[in-house]
Scaffold this active site. Sequence first.
Site: not given
Ligand code: NI
Length: 351
Positions: A165, A306
Amino acid sequence: MIPISGLFKDKSYLDRLSQLSRASLMDRLDKKMAATTYDSDEVKKEQREIGTSQIQEGTEPKEDNFKTLIFDGSSAFTIRFDKYQVAPGVDGVIAISLPVSSIQDLVKPEMADIVGVTVLPAASPTPRPPTQTPQPPAATPQPSANLPAGEVNCAVEKCVALTFDDGPAAYTDHLLDILKENQVKATFFVVGRSAKIQPTTILRMAQEGHQIGNHTWDHPDLRTLSGEQVAQEFAQTDQLIAQITGQPPTNIIRPPYGAINDQVKKIAGRPIILWALDPLDWKDRDSAIVTARMSAAQAGMIILGHDIHRTTVDAIPAVIQALRAKGFKFVTVNALFAPNALQANKTYTAR
Ligand code: NI
């Protein structure tokens, strides 16, 4: 009355509630400040610092800070904070709403009915002792004839979907190198604003067979926006990705913070992809920790990560090695559920 801690498998729920409420409250603070006029930038900066430290303190992962959780059988639950706890007294009692799916992996199976969640088999992000042998997935073999040639059949094979993400960012190309070298396909939930800065990274994702999902234009808590704004957040990113890749708009979305409500679901109009394993890589910026947590994945899980964090990217080679050694295949989100098509407005965390 059940004590709140009794709903959860262990104390890690405090970290989760802390993380989620901080994101939501910081967003609230930013919105409030955007609507306020300040005498000078200095005053504004000072106000933001005061607000931030109050949020930090009021959401420390302690039982005392999370005394009131309200479950009403819907897909969201409410955390209520005392007056003065996370905002100035004039704001009164603050309540925030979070998706039940964002804590579902931490709920005790026997408490699932109370909280209204489907509890996944052992979806804890922490490695479990070897005495607790994970249940094999209920493999209902699907006719592989429905799958494109050469594709992994996750109805019979052990699959996981790595998802990343908030990028593209500084380390995303390095991550793409790692994935290429290891012949791993992943899914990227990209932020439009960042995609605009790194279009070549987006193009590379598409060309190298990764799936691209929509993570909004600038990462707001969508529940705080008007319908028009929510639509805009998705549309702008869709358009840009389609423009860069030359492919039709992505079929999947991931709302920032996993935060959804009925309006967001309706406007998204497509499958909402959450996760079953959250390694808390934003918090523990330590590759060894991230590796250990991701490597504890079980078949069918969507794994959150991430690519904006160097430590996460650095963890991936070891994660691939560890999971491969256990027989896992790495697939995109679409491939994880194939040959079944994902359904619009439904949330997904695991196969
Ligand atoms: Ni996010």
